[in-house]
Design a protein around this motif. Sequence first.
Motif, PDB file in Angstrom:
ATOM      1  N   LYS A 139      70.445  55.171  74.966  1.00  0.00           N
ATOM      2  CA  LYS A 139      71.860  55.528  75.102  1.00  0.00           C
ATOM      3  C   LYS A 139      72.393  56.119  73.793  1.00  0.00           C
ATOM      4  O   LYS A 139      73.183  57.068  73.800  1.00  0.00           O
ATOM      5  CB  LYS A 139      72.675  54.298  75.492  1.00  0.00           C
ATOM      6  N   ALA A 140      71.947  55.558  72.671  1.00  0.00           N
ATOM      7  CA  ALA A 140      72.388  56.063  71.367  1.00  0.00           C
ATOM      8  C   ALA A 140      71.886  57.483  71.134  1.00  0.00           C
ATOM      9  O   ALA A 140      72.606  58.336  70.601  1.00  0.00           O
ATOM     10  CB  ALA A 140      71.903  55.140  70.252  1.00  0.00           C
TER      11      ALA A 140
ATOM     12  N   ASP B  97      69.200  50.413  74.767  1.00  0.00           N
ATOM     13  CA  ASP B  97      70.389  50.792  73.997  1.00  0.00           C
ATOM     14  C   ASP B  97      70.072  51.985  73.092  1.00  0.00           C
ATOM     15  O   ASP B  97      70.929  52.841  72.837  1.00  0.00           O
ATOM     16  CB  ASP B  97      70.881  49.619  73.143  1.00  0.00           C
TER      17      ASP B  97
ATOM     18  N   VAL C 298      68.915  47.007  67.806  1.00  0.00           N
ATOM     19  CA  VAL C 298      69.101  47.922  68.930  1.00  0.00           C
ATOM     20  C   VAL C 298      67.879  47.864  69.839  1.00  0.00           C
ATOM     21  O   VAL C 298      66.769  48.162  69.419  1.00  0.00           O
ATOM     22  CB  VAL C 298      69.307  49.368  68.434  1.00  0.00           C
ATOM     23  N   SER C 299      68.082  47.488  71.090  1.00  0.00           N
ATOM     24  CA  SER C 299      66.967  47.416  72.034  1.00  0.00           C
ATOM     25  C   SER C 299      66.547  48.820  72.457  1.00  0.00           C
ATOM     26  O   SER C 299      67.246  49.804  72.199  1.00  0.00           O
ATOM     27  CB  SER C 299      67.372  46.618  73.275  1.00  0.00           C
TER      28      SER C 299
ATOM     29  N   THR D 208      67.201  51.271  64.652  1.00  0.00           N
ATOM     30  CA  THR D 208      68.249  51.524  63.661  1.00  0.00           C
ATOM     31  C   THR D 208      67.738  52.395  62.530  1.00  0.00           C
ATOM     32  O   THR D 208      68.416  53.315  62.071  1.00  0.00           O
ATOM     33  CB  THR D 208      68.784  50.197  63.097  1.00  0.00           C
TER      34      THR D 208
END
Length: 210
Positions: free
Chosen positions: A72-73, A69, A65-66, A42
């Motif tokens: 993907k972000a 993830d 946020v893993s 983050t």
Amino acid sequence: MAGTELDAPVVIVIDDDPMVRRALDSLFRSIGLATTLYESATAFLATQAPSRVSCIITDVRMPGVSGLDFQKALAAQGVTTPVIVITGHGDVPMSVGAMKAGAVDFLTKPFRDQDLIDAVNEALERDRRTRERAGDVAGVEARYAQLTPRERQVMDLVVGGLMNKQAAAELGLSEVTVKLHRSSLMRKMQVHTVADLVRLSQDLTPQARA
């Protein structure tokens, strides 16, 4: 001319464990690489995308946020910085997921320092090539922007395989006029052959052609 510290490659380390961040910081600085450290995905996502050659090392399991993830972000934001995923709890599905998301490598702790260094070198080289390619495309689009609307029409027809006489008939112009436009656009695009013009045209995005 030698690069400055501001444009030298940087390794971005994202891990919620301060001991891991310090260890990786020490490792990469020992081989002359700069580092930037973040305690969470983050925190990194709140910053601007790196403006110099770089790669990201991130843990899979982090608060908020893993790692997966996070990948993907990055993709959603259009950030192409190569990612290396590390974890102390890796399994095959997790590894496959990371690689499918574009990770350069997936390393399970404990791993050898050299394995991580090799992965980082590969990732930095990949980012360097990506940035060079982007710079080339930007240059082509800047030259294309200098063309007049008529020159763009002529270019499209020439790239499409039409001869000067055919292009003239298509546009309702004289062949001499088409030759003049063709000569001008070739000069502006900085090419000498139709083959080179075709190659450059393939780099143009729909936005650049609009």
